[in-house]
Design an enzyme around this catalytic site. Structure first.
Site, mmCIF file in Angstrom:
data_model
loop_
_atom_site.group_PDB
_atom_site.id
_atom_site.type_symbol
_atom_site.label_atom_id
_atom_site.label_comp_id
_atom_site.label_asym_id
_atom_site.label_seq_id
_atom_site.Cartn_x
_atom_site.Cartn_y
_atom_site.Cartn_z
ATOM 1 N N THR A 52 -12.333 -4.559 5.103
ATOM 2 C CA THR A 52 -11.528 -3.346 5.166
ATOM 3 C C THR A 52 -12.076 -2.373 4.146
ATOM 4 O O THR A 52 -12.521 -2.789 3.072
ATOM 5 C CB THR A 52 -10.047 -3.633 4.856
ATOM 6 O OG1 THR A 52 -9.365 -2.414 4.538
ATOM 7 C CG2 THR A 52 -9.885 -4.568 3.669
ATOM 8 N N THR B 287 -10.208 0.319 2.840
ATOM 9 C CA THR B 287 -9.157 0.736 1.910
ATOM 10 C C THR B 287 -9.013 -0.213 0.729
ATOM 11 O O THR B 287 -8.870 0.222 -0.423
ATOM 12 C CB THR B 287 -7.812 0.869 2.643
ATOM 13 O OG1 THR B 287 -7.921 1.878 3.651
ATOM 14 C CG2 THR B 287 -6.697 1.232 1.688
ATOM 15 N N CYS C 211 -12.929 3.409 8.110
ATOM 16 C CA CYS C 211 -11.873 2.414 8.293
ATOM 17 C C CYS C 211 -12.416 1.459 9.335
ATOM 18 O O CYS C 211 -12.948 1.895 10.371
ATOM 19 C CB CYS C 211 -10.574 3.056 8.752
ATOM 20 S SG CYS C 211 -9.296 1.836 9.170
ATOM 21 N N THR C 212 -12.300 0.177 9.079
ATOM 22 C CA THR C 212 -12.964 -0.795 9.949
ATOM 23 C C THR C 212 -12.398 -0.825 11.360
ATOM 24 O O THR C 212 -13.046 -1.338 12.273
ATOM 25 C CB THR C 212 -12.906 -2.200 9.330
ATOM 26 O OG1 THR C 212 -11.564 -2.508 8.939
ATOM 27 C CG2 THR C 212 -13.815 -2.280 8.102
ATOM 28 N N GLU C 213 -11.207 -0.247 11.562
ATOM 29 C CA GLU C 213 -10.652 -0.198 12.922
ATOM 30 C C GLU C 213 -11.142 0.993 13.740
ATOM 31 O O GLU C 213 -11.024 0.979 14.974
ATOM 32 C CB GLU C 213 -9.110 -0.140 12.874
ATOM 33 C CG GLU C 213 -8.426 -1.461 12.609
ATOM 34 C CD GLU C 213 -8.397 -1.795 11.134
ATOM 35 O OE1 GLU C 213 -8.206 -2.976 10.797
ATOM 36 O OE2 GLU C 213 -8.577 -0.877 10.304
ATOM 37 N N GLN D 88 0.841 -1.208 0.000
ATOM 38 C CA GLN D 88 0.000 0.000 0.000
ATOM 39 C C GLN D 88 0.871 1.251 0.000
ATOM 40 O O GLN D 88 0.684 2.165 -0.809
ATOM 41 C CB GLN D 88 -0.900 0.022 1.233
ATOM 42 C CG GLN D 88 -2.066 -0.937 1.220
ATOM 43 C CD GLN D 88 -2.847 -0.882 2.526
ATOM 44 O OE1 GLN D 88 -2.313 -0.475 3.565
ATOM 45 N NE2 GLN D 88 -4.099 -1.284 2.489
#
Length: 236
Positions: A86, A88, A200-202, A55
């Protein structure tokens, strides 16, 4: 008789949020069906270190090869549809779609459907710098759903990005980072955002709706809800 579809998951990006997906999908199926019912899941978890390096080197074609190969494995294992755990890496959805025959439930589409339903026409977006700065996510919201997307300024984008990779993806939760995020959310609201996407999944590991009166759209929770509904639907 209900025939539950098998959910294919591409996870590990990071495994912290993938664990949230696995738990929430099973809880969602149990809530719908009761008893000892749980989700039928086929999970392929990649090594995030390899993906993260590519990335930041801008080698998106290489990440697409890795994820497409993983997706083909999940399809061969019997998954009826695919969810990428995710935001991204939805950047390479077209490349993955070209390699498989099962549908992908797109996280941005799921989120946009909620925004449209709630009559949100201008929304703030938090995520990795790739998600906030590139067009694969913002452009999909604006072009496909007519939603105006605004992002934090350069310094705030750097803060958001660094907290994701240096803390949240490593399972580190800092109150000071939460306070920074909430200030950034407030600034987006002051700029006219009616709500803010936790893109963002976090991020949901750090802030949630209890933290602020500004409406937040948790993409993980929304994506999971769509996955549960699709797994129990007659759609193919």
């Amino acid at each position: 008789m209900l025939v539950m579809k098998t959910i294919g998951l591409l996870g590990g990006m990071s495994w912290e949020s993938t664990a949230s997906y696995y738990k929430a999908l099973n809880e969602g199926i149990k809530a719908k069906l009761g008893g000892l019912n749980s989700a039928k899941i086929c999970l392929y978890s990649v090594n995030f270190d390899e993906i993260e390096q590519l990335q930041h080197q801008g080698k998106w074609a290489d990440t697409a090869v890795i994820l497409a190969d993983a997706a083909k494995s999940v399809e061969r294992a019997g998954a009826d549809f695919l969810m990428i755990c995710t935001n991204t890496m939805h950047k390479v959805v077209p490349e993955i779609e070209a390699q498989i025959n099962i549908p992908i439930l797109h996280i941005a589409d799921a989120t946009a459907q909620y925004l449209v339903q709630d009559e949100i026409s201008k929304v703030g977006l938090l995520g990795t710098q790739f998600t906030m700065e590139q067009d694969f996510y913002k452009g999909r919201l604006s072009d496909k759903f007519g939603i105006e997307v605004i992002v934090p300024d350069k310094d705030d984008r750097e803060i958001i990005h660094n907290v994701i990779y240096d803390e949240l993806c490593r399972g580190i939760i800092n109150q000071s980072s939460q306070e920074q995020y909430l200030k950034i959310i407030a600034r987006l609201h002051e700029q006219g955002a009616q709500a803010v996407i936790l893109g963002c999944t976090e991020i949901a590991l750090l802030v949630n709706q209890a933290s602020t009166c500004i409406p937040l759209y948790d993409t993980t929770a929304i994506h999971v809800e769509q996955g549960v509904d699709y797994a129990l639907s007659s759609d193919r």
